[in-house]
Write a protein that holds these residues in place. Sequence first.
Motif, PDB file in Angstrom:
ATOM      1  N   VAL A 112       6.031 -13.034   7.635  1.00  0.00           N
ATOM      2  CA  VAL A 112       5.006 -11.986   7.710  1.00  0.00           C
ATOM      3  C   VAL A 112       3.827 -12.452   6.856  1.00  0.00           C
ATOM      4  O   VAL A 112       4.008 -12.807   5.687  1.00  0.00           O
ATOM      5  N   PRO A 113       2.600 -12.470   7.397  1.00  0.00           N
ATOM      6  CA  PRO A 113       1.469 -13.076   6.668  1.00  0.00           C
ATOM      7  C   PRO A 113       1.124 -12.393   5.347  1.00  0.00           C
ATOM      8  O   PRO A 113       0.858 -13.065   4.355  1.00  0.00           O
ATOM      9  N   VAL A 114       1.104 -11.046   5.332  1.00  0.00           N
ATOM     10  CA  VAL A 114       0.695 -10.303   4.138  1.00  0.00           C
ATOM     11  C   VAL A 114       1.865  -9.459   3.666  1.00  0.00           C
ATOM     12  O   VAL A 114       2.366  -8.592   4.391  1.00  0.00           O
ATOM     13  N   ARG A 115       2.304  -9.739   2.438  1.00  0.00           N
ATOM     14  CA  ARG A 115       3.496  -9.073   1.886  1.00  0.00           C
ATOM     15  C   ARG A 115       3.113  -8.428   0.553  1.00  0.00           C
ATOM     16  O   ARG A 115       2.818  -9.122  -0.426  1.00  0.00           O
ATOM     17  N   VAL A 116       3.114  -7.096   0.521  1.00  0.00           N
ATOM     18  CA  VAL A 116       2.630  -6.348  -0.640  1.00  0.00           C
ATOM     19  C   VAL A 116       3.768  -5.506  -1.202  1.00  0.00           C
ATOM     20  O   VAL A 116       4.481  -4.834  -0.447  1.00  0.00           O
ATOM     21  N   HIS A 117       3.924  -5.535  -2.516  1.00  0.00           N
ATOM     22  CA  HIS A 117       4.863  -4.607  -3.150  1.00  0.00           C
ATOM     23  C   HIS A 117       4.160  -3.864  -4.273  1.00  0.00           C
ATOM     24  O   HIS A 117       3.461  -4.470  -5.089  1.00  0.00           O
ATOM     25  N   THR A 118       4.353  -2.554  -4.308  1.00  0.00           N
ATOM     26  CA  THR A 118       3.840  -1.716  -5.389  1.00  0.00           C
ATOM     27  C   THR A 118       4.983  -1.355  -6.326  1.00  0.00           C
ATOM     28  O   THR A 118       5.991  -0.785  -5.894  1.00  0.00           O
ATOM     29  N   PHE A 119       4.814  -1.695  -7.600  1.00  0.00           N
ATOM     30  CA  PHE A 119       5.771  -1.281  -8.623  1.00  0.00           C
ATOM     31  C   PHE A 119       5.337   0.070  -9.164  1.00  0.00           C
ATOM     32  O   PHE A 119       4.339   0.173  -9.873  1.00  0.00           O
ATOM     33  N   THR A 120       6.085   1.118  -8.800  1.00  0.00           N
ATOM     34  CA  THR A 120       5.757   2.453  -9.298  1.00  0.00           C
ATOM     35  C   THR A 120       6.434   2.738 -10.619  1.00  0.00           C
ATOM     36  O   THR A 120       6.179   3.748 -11.254  1.00  0.00           O
ATOM     37  N   GLY A 121       7.308   1.861 -11.035  1.00  0.00           N
ATOM     38  CA  GLY A 121       7.996   2.011 -12.307  1.00  0.00           C
ATOM     39  C   GLY A 121       8.976   0.867 -12.466  1.00  0.00           C
ATOM     40  O   GLY A 121       9.366   0.240 -11.483  1.00  0.00           O
ATOM     41  N   LEU A 122       9.361   0.586 -13.679  1.00  0.00           N
ATOM     42  CA  LEU A 122      10.289  -0.501 -13.958  1.00  0.00           C
ATOM     43  C   LEU A 122      11.513   0.050 -14.662  1.00  0.00           C
ATOM     44  O   LEU A 122      11.389   0.843 -15.604  1.00  0.00           O
ATOM     45  N   LYS A 129      11.243  -8.537  15.518  1.00  0.00           N
ATOM     46  CA  LYS A 129      10.887  -7.768  16.717  1.00  0.00           C
ATOM     47  C   LYS A 129       9.466  -7.214  16.642  1.00  0.00           C
ATOM     48  O   LYS A 129       8.699  -7.290  17.611  1.00  0.00           O
ATOM     49  N   GLU A 130       9.082  -6.660  15.492  1.00  0.00           N
ATOM     50  CA  GLU A 130       7.797  -5.976  15.385  1.00  0.00           C
ATOM     51  C   GLU A 130       6.634  -6.922  15.085  1.00  0.00           C
ATOM     52  O   GLU A 130       5.484  -6.609  15.390  1.00  0.00           O
ATOM     53  N   ARG A 131       6.892  -8.043  14.440  1.00  0.00           N
ATOM     54  CA  ARG A 131       5.861  -9.021  14.075  1.00  0.00           C
ATOM     55  C   ARG A 131       4.639  -8.354  13.402  1.00  0.00           C
ATOM     56  O   ARG A 131       3.509  -8.443  13.890  1.00  0.00           O
ATOM     57  N   PRO A 132       4.850  -7.683  12.291  1.00  0.00           N
ATOM     58  CA  PRO A 132       3.726  -7.002  11.616  1.00  0.00           C
ATOM     59  C   PRO A 132       2.792  -7.993  10.936  1.00  0.00           C
ATOM     60  O   PRO A 132       3.195  -9.105  10.569  1.00  0.00           O
ATOM     61  N   THR A 133       1.557  -7.573  10.762  1.00  0.00           N
ATOM     62  CA  THR A 133       0.596  -8.356   9.978  1.00  0.00           C
ATOM     63  C   THR A 133       0.878  -8.182   8.493  1.00  0.00           C
ATOM     64  O   THR A 133       0.698  -9.106   7.705  1.00  0.00           O
ATOM     65  N   MET A 143      -6.949  -5.303  19.143  1.00  0.00           N
ATOM     66  CA  MET A 143      -5.762  -4.571  18.704  1.00  0.00           C
ATOM     67  C   MET A 143      -5.809  -4.281  17.209  1.00  0.00           C
ATOM     68  O   MET A 143      -6.325  -5.082  16.431  1.00  0.00           O
ATOM     69  N   LYS A 144      -5.298  -3.132  16.837  1.00  0.00           N
ATOM     70  CA  LYS A 144      -5.230  -2.786  15.420  1.00  0.00           C
ATOM     71  C   LYS A 144      -4.164  -3.641  14.734  1.00  0.00           C
ATOM     72  O   LYS A 144      -3.100  -3.886  15.304  1.00  0.00           O
ATOM     73  N   PRO A 145      -4.395  -4.071  13.495  1.00  0.00           N
ATOM     74  CA  PRO A 145      -3.350  -4.759  12.753  1.00  0.00           C
ATOM     75  C   PRO A 145      -2.149  -3.825  12.563  1.00  0.00           C
ATOM     76  O   PRO A 145      -2.304  -2.632  12.339  1.00  0.00           O
ATOM     77  N   LYS A 146      -0.953  -4.387  12.665  1.00  0.00           N
ATOM     78  CA  LYS A 146       0.265  -3.598  12.499  1.00  0.00           C
ATOM     79  C   LYS A 146       0.748  -3.718  11.058  1.00  0.00           C
ATOM     80  O   LYS A 146       0.927  -4.821  10.540  1.00  0.00           O
ATOM     81  N   ILE A 147       0.961  -2.573  10.402  1.00  0.00           N
ATOM     82  CA  ILE A 147       1.490  -2.589   9.039  1.00  0.00           C
ATOM     83  C   ILE A 147       2.753  -1.735   8.972  1.00  0.00           C
ATOM     84  O   ILE A 147       2.856  -0.701   9.640  1.00  0.00           O
ATOM     85  N   ILE A 148       3.702  -2.215   8.206  1.00  0.00           N
ATOM     86  CA  ILE A 148       4.941  -1.474   7.967  1.00  0.00           C
ATOM     87  C   ILE A 148       4.943  -1.025   6.518  1.00  0.00           C
ATOM     88  O   ILE A 148       4.834  -1.844   5.603  1.00  0.00           O
ATOM     89  N   ARG A 149       5.023   0.289   6.310  1.00  0.00           N
ATOM     90  CA  ARG A 149       5.166   0.854   4.967  1.00  0.00           C
ATOM     91  C   ARG A 149       6.636   1.167   4.760  1.00  0.00           C
ATOM     92  O   ARG A 149       7.238   1.892   5.561  1.00  0.00           O
ATOM     93  N   ALA A 150       7.225   0.633   3.694  1.00  0.00           N
ATOM     94  CA  ALA A 150       8.666   0.742   3.504  1.00  0.00           C
ATOM     95  C   ALA A 150       9.026   1.357   2.164  1.00  0.00           C
ATOM     96  O   ALA A 150       8.439   1.016   1.129  1.00  0.00           O
TER      97      ALA A 150
END
Length: 380
Positions: free
Chosen positions: A105-115, A79-83, A1-8
């Motif tokens: 959620v195992p991998v939690r990434v945040h991108t700061f596009t500006g402060l 519900k979604e249990r994303p990777t 199965m492909k890893p599930k990622i949520i882009r928010a």
Amino acid sequence: MKPKIIRACTISLSFIFMESLLAKLQKKYEVILLSSPGPELDEMERKYGVQGKRVPMERHISPIHDAVSLWHLIRTFIKERPTMVHSMTPKAGLLCMIAARLTRVPVRVHTFTGLVFPTATGLKRKILMLTDAITCACATHVIPEGKGVMMDLQNNGITKKPMKVLGYGNVKGIDLTHYSRRPEVMELAQKLKKEGVFTFVFVGRIAKDKGINELCKAMSKLSGFAPARLLLVGWNEDSQDPISQEAKDLIANNAAIEYVGPKYGDELLTYYAAADSYVFPSYREGFPNTVLEAGAMGLPCIVTDINGSREIIVEGENGVIIPPRDEEALFQAMLEMIRNKQNREYMAGKARDMIASRFEESFVQNCLMEFYEDILKLNK
């Protein structure tokens, strides 16, 4: 199965930058897009068959609404249990990183596009710094969009976690095929040009923190020294970050300042192509895409000495860097851009190649894809 990622993202409009990236992501991952309800999310679902999740989120501080949004995010992640959950924009970052950590959620990434906090004061600054610190604490990986953003996070004690700027920075990159002086673009641009009048263009929000107050006053002063005009392209944010009444009056009454509203696609490109110089006197940025776009269209740029802009523009090579909030420095830079044709043409000649060498779209996207591969390997 492909890893599930949520882009928010907080609002669906922010997903526009993902259009060309989405196909690459879908080949390797099960992708879910999450944001407040909006037509852009509807369009991405229809056009690419991607699954969308709608969680209303307020862009500004709103404790009751934020608590409700957090509850819905927690339910969605259970519900979604994303990777992986990867968030961008401040409010989505804060709420999604908290929800992702609470739901393990195992991998939690945040991108700061500006402060926002560097230009805030008092209690608001403290609150913004705290929310950014919470976002970083809940994330497993923090991506600053550029080196300036990374330095601000480190120097202000927001996080001590290792951070990595992907490539040379920027999250979108530039499609050099689209952002080019194609015949059809130049034909339309010719209709916008005014013979014997030097044209500056600004693209972005018509808002105080974009430097519009200073820009309008500098342009008004410039009108007495040289035949010039300013094209203001973008949407008016009068309800969020209003410009001064003086600036509003200048836009309404000064014939050298033309507000044309927001433009998209090839129509936007015609405004770049019709201009002689781009001007962007913003107070704060993460990594301004419009400066990249203007450079790709061969325009020398006048920018302020802020994060992102100073990472795109090299003084005297592809543009000019001035202090922010400095009306006189802006006026002098604009006047010099008009009068010094040799320097202007030199910078214009270098502009596109400098963007192509560091910010071409596929290069920026590949940097992200490689980053995903590396961090997901560690999670196996």
